[in-house]
Design a protein around this motif. Structure first.
Motif, PDB file in Angstrom:
ATOM      1  N   MET A   1       0.845  -1.185   0.000  1.00 26.68           N
ATOM      2  CA  MET A   1       0.000   0.000   0.000  1.00 26.68           C
ATOM      3  C   MET A   1       0.887   1.244   0.000  1.00 26.68           C
ATOM      4  O   MET A   1       1.916   1.272   0.632  1.00 26.68           O
ATOM      5  N   THR A   2       0.449   2.271  -0.659  1.00 22.06           N
ATOM      6  CA  THR A   2       1.219   3.507  -0.763  1.00 22.06           C
ATOM      7  C   THR A   2       0.453   4.670  -0.133  1.00 22.06           C
ATOM      8  O   THR A   2      -0.759   4.628  -0.025  1.00 22.06           O
ATOM      9  N   ASP A   3       1.164   5.693   0.278  1.00 17.79           N
ATOM     10  CA  ASP A   3       0.530   6.887   0.832  1.00 17.79           C
ATOM     11  C   ASP A   3       0.129   7.857  -0.275  1.00 17.79           C
ATOM     12  O   ASP A   3      -0.566   8.827  -0.028  1.00 17.79           O
ATOM     13  N   VAL A   4       0.570   7.616  -1.498  1.00 16.82           N
ATOM     14  CA  VAL A   4       0.284   8.500  -2.617  1.00 16.82           C
ATOM     15  C   VAL A   4      -1.152   8.265  -3.069  1.00 16.82           C
ATOM     16  O   VAL A   4      -1.568   7.143  -3.289  1.00 16.82           O
ATOM     17  N   VAL A   5      -1.918   9.343  -3.196  1.00 21.42           N
ATOM     18  CA  VAL A   5      -3.289   9.244  -3.682  1.00 21.42           C
ATOM     19  C   VAL A   5      -3.246   9.122  -5.197  1.00 21.42           C
ATOM     20  O   VAL A   5      -2.531   9.860  -5.865  1.00 21.42           O
ATOM     21  N   SER A   6      -4.006   8.188  -5.724  1.00 21.06           N
ATOM     22  CA  SER A   6      -4.016   7.943  -7.157  1.00 21.06           C
ATOM     23  C   SER A   6      -5.377   8.304  -7.739  1.00 21.06           C
ATOM     24  O   SER A   6      -6.408   7.935  -7.186  1.00 21.06           O
ATOM     25  N   TYR A   7      -5.370   9.038  -8.845  1.00 21.60           N
ATOM     26  CA  TYR A   7      -6.598   9.420  -9.511  1.00 21.60           C
ATOM     27  C   TYR A   7      -6.611   8.811 -10.908  1.00 21.60           C
ATOM     28  O   TYR A   7      -5.564   8.647 -11.527  1.00 21.60           O
ATOM     29  N   PRO A   8      -7.795   8.502 -11.442  1.00 23.11           N
ATOM     30  CA  PRO A   8      -7.879   7.892 -12.771  1.00 23.11           C
ATOM     31  C   PRO A   8      -7.369   8.825 -13.868  1.00 23.11           C
ATOM     32  O   PRO A   8      -7.395  10.051 -13.720  1.00 23.11           O
ATOM     33  N   LYS A   9      -6.942   8.239 -14.956  1.00 23.23           N
ATOM     34  CA  LYS A   9      -6.490   9.008 -16.117  1.00 23.23           C
ATOM     35  C   LYS A   9      -7.607   9.961 -16.547  1.00 23.23           C
ATOM     36  O   LYS A   9      -8.773   9.586 -16.579  1.00 23.23           O
ATOM     37  N   GLY A  10      -7.230  11.205 -16.832  1.00 24.51           N
ATOM     38  CA  GLY A  10      -8.197  12.208 -17.258  1.00 24.51           C
ATOM     39  C   GLY A  10      -8.815  12.987 -16.108  1.00 24.51           C
ATOM     40  O   GLY A  10      -9.527  13.958 -16.335  1.00 24.51           O
ATOM     41  N   ASP A  11      -8.546  12.591 -14.870  1.00 20.81           N
ATOM     42  CA  ASP A  11      -9.084  13.277 -13.698  1.00 20.81           C
ATOM     43  C   ASP A  11      -8.286  14.559 -13.468  1.00 20.81           C
ATOM     44  O   ASP A  11      -7.056  14.531 -13.404  1.00 20.81           O
ATOM     45  N   LEU A  12      -8.970  15.678 -13.326  1.00 22.15           N
ATOM     46  CA  LEU A  12      -8.328  16.966 -13.106  1.00 22.15           C
ATOM     47  C   LEU A  12      -7.410  16.949 -11.891  1.00 22.15           C
ATOM     48  O   LEU A  12      -6.383  17.623 -11.858  1.00 22.15           O
ATOM     49  N   ARG A  13      -7.750  16.159 -10.886  1.00 25.77           N
ATOM     50  CA  ARG A  13      -6.946  16.116  -9.672  1.00 25.77           C
ATOM     51  C   ARG A  13      -5.535  15.589  -9.913  1.00 25.77           C
ATOM     52  O   ARG A  13      -4.633  15.863  -9.130  1.00 25.77           O
ATOM     53  N   ARG A  14      -5.306  14.892 -11.001  1.00 23.88           N
ATOM     54  CA  ARG A  14      -3.936  14.484 -11.333  1.00 23.88           C
ATOM     55  C   ARG A  14      -3.075  15.719 -11.591  1.00 23.88           C
ATOM     56  O   ARG A  14      -1.966  15.835 -11.097  1.00 23.88           O
ATOM     57  N   MET A  15      -3.615  16.648 -12.381  1.00 22.10           N
ATOM     58  CA  MET A  15      -2.890  17.887 -12.660  1.00 22.10           C
ATOM     59  C   MET A  15      -2.729  18.700 -11.375  1.00 22.10           C
ATOM     60  O   MET A  15      -1.650  19.225 -11.099  1.00 22.10           O
ATOM     61  N   LEU A  16      -3.799  18.783 -10.599  1.00 24.74           N
ATOM     62  CA  LEU A  16      -3.744  19.557  -9.361  1.00 24.74           C
ATOM     63  C   LEU A  16      -2.718  18.979  -8.395  1.00 24.74           C
ATOM     64  O   LEU A  16      -2.026  19.727  -7.706  1.00 24.74           O
ATOM     65  N   SER A  17      -2.591  17.659  -8.359  1.00 27.14           N
ATOM     66  CA  SER A  17      -1.612  17.043  -7.454  1.00 27.14           C
ATOM     67  C   SER A  17      -0.184  17.362  -7.901  1.00 27.14           C
ATOM     68  O   SER A  17       0.701  17.572  -7.068  1.00 27.14           O
ATOM     69  N   VAL A  18       0.050  17.434  -9.207  1.00 28.71           N
ATOM     70  CA  VAL A  18       1.371  17.812  -9.718  1.00 28.71           C
ATOM     71  C   VAL A  18       1.665  19.264  -9.350  1.00 28.71           C
ATOM     72  O   VAL A  18       2.759  19.583  -8.878  1.00 28.71           O
ATOM     73  N   ALA A  35       8.255  11.082  -7.586  1.00 26.44           N
ATOM     74  CA  ALA A  35       8.226  10.417  -6.278  1.00 26.44           C
ATOM     75  C   ALA A  35       7.071  10.935  -5.422  1.00 26.44           C
ATOM     76  O   ALA A  35       6.399  10.150  -4.743  1.00 26.44           O
ATOM     77  N   LYS A  36       6.823  12.226  -5.464  1.00 22.79           N
ATOM     78  CA  LYS A  36       5.780  12.837  -4.618  1.00 22.79           C
ATOM     79  C   LYS A  36       4.376  12.494  -5.103  1.00 22.79           C
ATOM     80  O   LYS A  36       3.473  12.309  -4.302  1.00 22.79           O
ATOM     81  N   THR A  37       4.177  12.416  -6.429  1.00 23.36           N
ATOM     82  CA  THR A  37       2.836  12.202  -6.978  1.00 23.36           C
ATOM     83  C   THR A  37       2.513  10.750  -7.281  1.00 23.36           C
ATOM     84  O   THR A  37       1.349  10.394  -7.387  1.00 23.36           O
ATOM     85  N   GLY A  38       3.535   9.931  -7.477  1.00 32.72           N
ATOM     86  CA  GLY A  38       3.288   8.540  -7.860  1.00 32.72           C
ATOM     87  C   GLY A  38       2.985   8.362  -9.337  1.00 32.72           C
ATOM     88  O   GLY A  38       2.660   7.267  -9.784  1.00 32.72           O
ATOM     89  N   LEU A  39       3.093   9.435 -10.107  1.00 34.72           N
ATOM     90  CA  LEU A  39       2.867   9.378 -11.552  1.00 34.72           C
ATOM     91  C   LEU A  39       4.201   9.159 -12.257  1.00 34.72           C
ATOM     92  O   LEU A  39       5.250   9.450 -11.703  1.00 34.72           O
TER      93      LEU A  39
END
Length: 95
Positions: A1-18, A35-39
Motif C-alpha cells: 500500500m502507498t501513501d500516494v493518492v491515485s486518480y484515474p487518467k483524465g481526472d483533473l486532480r492528477r494535474m492539481l496534485s502535480v 516520487a511525490k505524486t506517484g505518476l
C-alpha cells in the motif's frame, strides 16, 4: 500500500496534485515530482505542459528545477487544495 493518492487518467486532480507537489518543494525536479505524486515522468511532464496551455499556469524551468510562478486565471490555489482533500465531495481514490 502507498501513501500516494491515485486518480484515474483524465481526472483533473492528477494535474492539481502535480501543481501542489511543485509548489510544496523548494527545488522541484522531475524525479522529485514523480516520487511525490506517484505518476510516471511522461505523465508529470505532460500535465505540466497542459497546465500551462489549458489553464494559464506559469511554470518556469531552470536546468532541472521547476518552479510554479503563478496559478494563472483558471485555477485557484485554495480550490485546488479543496479538490485534493475531498472537500468538494469528490471521492479520494487510493492506489
Amino acid at each position: 500500500m502507498t501513501d500516494v493518492v491515485s486518480y484515474p487518467k483524465g481526472d483533473l486532480r492528477r494535474m492539481l496534485s502535480v501543481l501542489a507537489a511543485l509548489e510544496s518543494m523548494p527545488e522541484a525536479t522531475l524525479v522529485k515530482l514523480v516520487a511525490k505524486t506517484g505518476l510516471d515522468k511522461k505523465t508529470v511532464s505532460n500535465l505540466i505542459i497542459q497546465a500551462g496551455e489549458q489553464a494559464g499556469v506559469q511554470i518556469s524551468k531552470s536546468g532541472p528545477i521547476y518552479k510554479l510562478e503563478n496559478w494563472g486565471p483558471v485555477i485557484k490555489r485554495s480550490g485546488a487544495k479543496m479538490a485534493l482533500t475531498g472537500a468538494l465531495n469528490a471521492p479520494i481514490v487510493l492506489a
